[in-house]
Design a protein around this motif. Structure first.
Motif, short mmCIF file in Angstrom:
data_model
loop_
_atom_site.label_atom_id
_atom_site.label_comp_id
_atom_site.label_asym_id
_atom_site.label_seq_id
_atom_site.Cartn_x
_atom_site.Cartn_y
_atom_site.Cartn_z
N ASP A 140 0.83 -1.21 0.00
CA ASP A 140 0.00 0.00 0.00
C ASP A 140 0.86 1.26 0.00
N LEU A 141 1.99 1.19 0.77
CA LEU A 141 2.90 2.33 0.82
C LEU A 141 3.50 2.60 -0.55
N ILE A 142 3.96 1.54 -1.19
CA ILE A 142 4.57 1.67 -2.53
C ILE A 142 3.56 2.20 -3.53
N GLN A 143 2.35 1.64 -3.48
CA GLN A 143 1.30 2.08 -4.40
C GLN A 143 0.94 3.54 -4.16
N ASN A 144 0.92 3.94 -2.92
CA ASN A 144 0.59 5.32 -2.57
C ASN A 144 1.63 6.30 -3.13
N LEU A 145 2.90 5.91 -3.02
CA LEU A 145 3.97 6.75 -3.57
C LEU A 145 3.82 6.93 -5.09
N TYR A 146 3.59 5.84 -5.79
CA TYR A 146 3.40 5.88 -7.24
C TYR A 146 2.18 6.73 -7.61
N THR A 147 1.10 6.55 -6.87
CA THR A 147 -0.14 7.27 -7.17
C THR A 147 0.04 8.77 -7.01
N LYS A 148 0.68 9.18 -5.89
CA LYS A 148 0.89 10.61 -5.64
C LYS A 148 1.76 11.24 -6.74
N LEU A 149 2.75 10.48 -7.21
CA LEU A 149 3.67 11.01 -8.23
C LEU A 149 2.98 11.14 -9.59
N TYR A 150 2.30 10.09 -9.99
CA TYR A 150 1.75 10.06 -11.36
C TYR A 150 0.40 10.74 -11.51
N THR A 151 -0.23 11.10 -10.38
CA THR A 151 -1.49 11.84 -10.48
C THR A 151 -1.29 13.34 -10.29
N SER A 152 -0.06 13.75 -10.11
CA SER A 152 0.23 15.18 -9.99
C SER A 152 0.36 15.77 -11.40
N PHE A 153 -0.52 16.72 -11.72
CA PHE A 153 -0.60 17.23 -13.10
C PHE A 153 0.59 18.08 -13.50
N ASP A 154 1.24 18.69 -12.54
CA ASP A 154 2.30 19.65 -12.87
C ASP A 154 3.69 19.03 -12.97
N ILE A 155 3.78 17.74 -12.81
CA ILE A 155 5.08 17.07 -12.92
C ILE A 155 5.17 16.42 -14.30
N ASN A 156 6.28 16.69 -15.00
CA ASN A 156 6.49 16.13 -16.33
C ASN A 156 6.96 14.67 -16.20
N LYS A 157 6.00 13.72 -16.29
CA LYS A 157 6.33 12.30 -16.08
C LYS A 157 7.25 11.73 -17.16
N GLN A 158 7.24 12.37 -18.39
CA GLN A 158 8.07 11.85 -19.49
C GLN A 158 9.55 12.04 -19.22
N ASN A 159 9.87 12.97 -18.31
CA ASN A 159 11.28 13.25 -18.01
C ASN A 159 11.73 12.63 -16.68
N ILE A 160 10.94 11.66 -16.18
CA ILE A 160 11.26 11.05 -14.87
C ILE A 160 11.36 9.53 -15.01
N LEU A 161 12.41 8.98 -14.41
CA LEU A 161 12.55 7.53 -14.27
C LEU A 161 12.29 7.17 -12.80
N VAL A 162 11.52 6.11 -12.57
CA VAL A 162 11.17 5.72 -11.19
C VAL A 162 11.56 4.26 -10.97
N ASP A 163 12.19 4.00 -9.82
CA ASP A 163 12.58 2.63 -9.47
C ASP A 163 12.48 2.46 -7.95
N ILE A 164 12.62 1.22 -7.49
CA ILE A 164 12.51 0.89 -6.07
C ILE A 164 13.81 0.25 -5.60
N ILE A 165 14.26 0.64 -4.40
CA ILE A 165 15.45 0.03 -3.78
C ILE A 165 15.07 -0.44 -2.37
N ASN A 166 15.40 -1.69 -2.12
CA ASN A 166 15.18 -2.25 -0.78
C ASN A 166 16.54 -2.35 -0.10
N PHE A 167 16.80 -1.47 0.87
CA PHE A 167 18.09 -1.42 1.54
C PHE A 167 18.36 -2.67 2.39
N ASP A 168 17.31 -3.36 2.78
CA ASP A 168 17.51 -4.54 3.63
C ASP A 168 18.04 -5.73 2.84
#
Length: 665
Positions: A89-117
């Motif tokens: 849910d946390l991961i999904q929430n992060l993705y949702t907040k990022l990609y539903t923001s109208f003022d952020i240019n998603k075409q110029n952003i790369l998104v990935d996940i890192i698990n430090f553990d």
């Protein structure tokens, strides 16, 4: 060039990230990663001038979202840092907040996940490295998208300016050669000062030297480690024309991200696509400019042909135009003679003895082959082509095109040549061929014009001869008019010489004086030779002769002005003449001259109804009617001619008596 930032709520994540960075620097010797706290940057509202951003975050609050929006089109990568306890849910929430923001240019952003553990430090570096390479690729892809709807020169300007914003790229050069005129074009950073001609030329020479190496490389890529230069070569072939473009980047050797940048661009298809795209657009622009110039050239040449009517003028102009357009050393036009041999009609640059002595059979030499086949030839190196004509061997490069007229009949060839080797193109050949086509058509028109002129001249001579015969026939009808035509011509030219000597060169005046009474051919003999006074009806018939004379001559174009003079020669200065009652300068000058010359001869010649006046009396009568019947200026000219001995009257009464005796015998 790359800016690494973290935005953590968890101190645990910061500790783990610092351990990883320490390992990369100490063990893997990766020194371009310096990580900073993004919260401090956001707090100061300071926008970094780095080209690429890499964010490590474990939360996406409003402050961070606002900052991401402020980056605009800056290329970024976001790593969501999670732990083994993180929920989906946390991961999904992060993705949702990022990609539903109208003022952020998603075409110029790369998104990935890192698990430090569950993180392998080497795997992390590999993953980070691939993201950095992808960021560079994403940058060039975004540039390509922006370019598609822009003018090519604006594309080049913006592309160079955007590269200049990368701290790693110190200088950018784009070198292009116009394949149609071989002109080199150099584009570079606006802040560079290459004001001196030799500075620009030095850069061009460097790029020309690199071209040889690039052409032989596998992937048209070169990294000059010594000079810290990266070069890409683009070669495009269209319409048998090669367009060459080189992109050269001078890099900062002290920049820590140099190696990763080199790795990112060496096999980057997006950058290659940009270089090819610019090359294609420039080729299109060059082609359009060349085509426009060709149309302008052909139009100007055609325009210059329109006022020329002789073949000789046309041939010389064609040769000169061809030589100037192509900056050739030699330009020649050859025509086929009655023996079907080519001879040099005119040339610029050839020796006189070559022009005089050259004869080529159809199929002999380059010009002979073109004349035989009707097909144009480009010779870019005479050493690769056989010819048995010595003068053709002197030229290293040539274009020879046929001169064709109706039904594709070849009447000769047009050629341009250079003593040095020159890469003439198909486009050059087409330009010369178009010039030759217009020239051939114009030559044919000149021949036709000459033939029509000759035919028209013969018609004119025939018609003049006919009119003269009619005038002679009229004189034969009226024995008192014998020699009247010649005398009026003599008196009229004497008057004209006093008015303006240039009038003596005008055939209209001469013909008007000769044929002024041609209309009397319609007047019955009994009226012309009547010894008594004419009746009003008979006088009206006589008065019609100016109109009748006009009707005889007017149908012929070159006699229309003469016809106008003849119609007016019985008009009076005071407006009381006939047929139109014209007065003053409404009357043609030549008609006013004819009026004085005709009246003077009439008064000094015998008529059926009276004897000739004495010369002095006739002169006095002319002077007395100045300003009423006659133009005062013409009368003054008449009197000067008389005083100067230019007007001499023979004894016409004696001539008539002699003629009468001859007729009786």
């Amino acid at each position: 060039m790359f800016r690494f930032c973290y935005y953590f709520k968890s101190k645990k994540n910061l500790t783990k990230l610092n351990n990883i960075i320490k390992y990369l620097k100490n063990e893997l010797k990766i020194d371009y990663i310096d990580i900073v706290n993004l919260k401090k940057i956001i707090k100061n509202m300071k926008l970094d001038n780095s080209k690429f951003f890499v964010f490590f975050i474990d939360d996406l609050d409003d402050d961070l979202l606002y900052y991401l929006k402020s980056l605009g089109n800056i290329i970024s990568a976001i790593f969501f840092v999670i732990s083994r306890d993180s929920s989906l849910d946390l991961i999904q929430n992060l993705y949702t907040k990022l990609y539903t923001s109208f003022d952020i240019n998603k075409q110029n952003i790369l998104v990935d996940i890192i698990n430090f553990d569950n993180l392998n430090k080497n795997e992390f570096y590999f993953k980070l490295k691939m993201v950095l390479i992808n960021l560079v690729s994403l940058f060039f892809n975004s540039q390509l998208e922006i370019m598609k709807d822009q003018d090519v020169y604006l594309i080049i300007k913006n592309f160079i300016n955007n590269l200049a914003k990368c701290s790693l790229v110190k200088k950018t050069f784009i070198y292009s050669v116009n394949p149609f005129n071989r002109v080199s074009n150099l584009y570079f950073n606006e802040d560079l000062e290459l004001s001196k001609k030799n500075e620009r030329q030095n850069i061009i020479n460097i790029l020309k030297n690199y071209y040889i190496t690039l052409r032989n490389s596998k992937n048209n890529f070169l990294f000059d480690k010594k000079e810290n230069r990266v070069l890409f070569l683009s070669r495009i072939f269209k319409k048998k024309v090669e367009s060459v473009l080189i992109l050269m980047l001078e890099l900062d050797k002290d920049d820590k991200s140099l190696n990763i940048f080199l790795e990112a661009i060496e096999n980057n298809n997006n950058l290659r696509n940009i270089v090819d795209f610019i090359n294609e657009r420039l080729l299109f622009k060059y082609d359009l400019e060349h085509y426009s110039q060709e149309i302008k050239t052909i139009y100007n040449v055609s325009l210059s042909f329109t006022n020329l009517h002789t073949e000789d003028e046309l041939m010389k102009l064609i040769v000169k135009k061809a030589k100037n357009i192509f900056k050739a050393d030699v330009s020649s036009i050859m025509l086929l003679n009655e023996n079907n041999e080519l001879y040099i009609y005119y040339s610029e640059g050839l020796k006189p003895e070559v022009i005089k002595n050259t004869r080529q059979k159809l199929g002999q030499g380059i010009a002979g082959i073109v004349a035989l086949t009707g097909q144009s030839l480009i010779i870019n190196d005479i050493n690769t082509y056989y010819t048995d004509m010595d003068y053709e061997k002197e030229f290293r490069s040539s274009i020879v095109v046929p001169l064709k007229v109706k039904d594709n009949k070849v009447i000769g060839v047009l050629s341009i040549s250079k003593y040095s080797q020159y890469p003439f193109s198909e486009s050059d050949m087409l330009t010369l061929y178009n010039l030759a086509t217009i020239a051939a058509a114009t030559i044919e028109k000149a021949k036709l014009y000459s033939e029509v002129q000759n035919y028209a001249q013969k018609l004119e001579e025939t018609y003049l001869s006919t009119v003269e015969s009619l005038a002679k026939a009229f004189e034969a009808k009226d024995r008192y008019n014998k020699g009247h035509m010649e005398r009026v011509l003599e008196y009229g030219l004497a008057i004209a010489s006093e008015l303006d000597p240039n009038l003596l060169n005008d055939d209209v005046l001469k013909l008007s004086l000769l044929f002024h009474d041609i209309g009397k051919i319609e007047v019955p003999d009994y009226i012309l030779n009547k010894p008594a006074k004419l009746t009003p009806e008979e006088y009206e018939i006589i008065k019609r002769h100016p109109v009748a004379g006009e009707e005889i001559l007017k149908p012929v174009k070159f006699l229309q002005e003469v016809a106008k003079v003849i119609r007016q020669h019985q008009e009076r200065w005071d407006g009381k003449g006939y047929p139109d009652g014209l007065k003053g300068e409404e009357i043609h000058l030549y008609a006013r001259i004819v009026a004085v010359a005709d009246a003077f001869d009439a008064m000094t010649s015998d008529r059926s109804y009276r004897k000739a006046m004495k010369i002095e009396e006739a002169v006095e009568e002319i002077l007395r009617n100045s300003g009423t019947q006659f133009d005062p200026k013409v009368v003054e000219a008449f009197y000067r001619a008389y005083e100067n001995g230019l007007i001499v009257v023979e004894n016409t009464s004696e001539n008539i008596e002699n003629n009468q005796k001859t007729e009786k015998i």
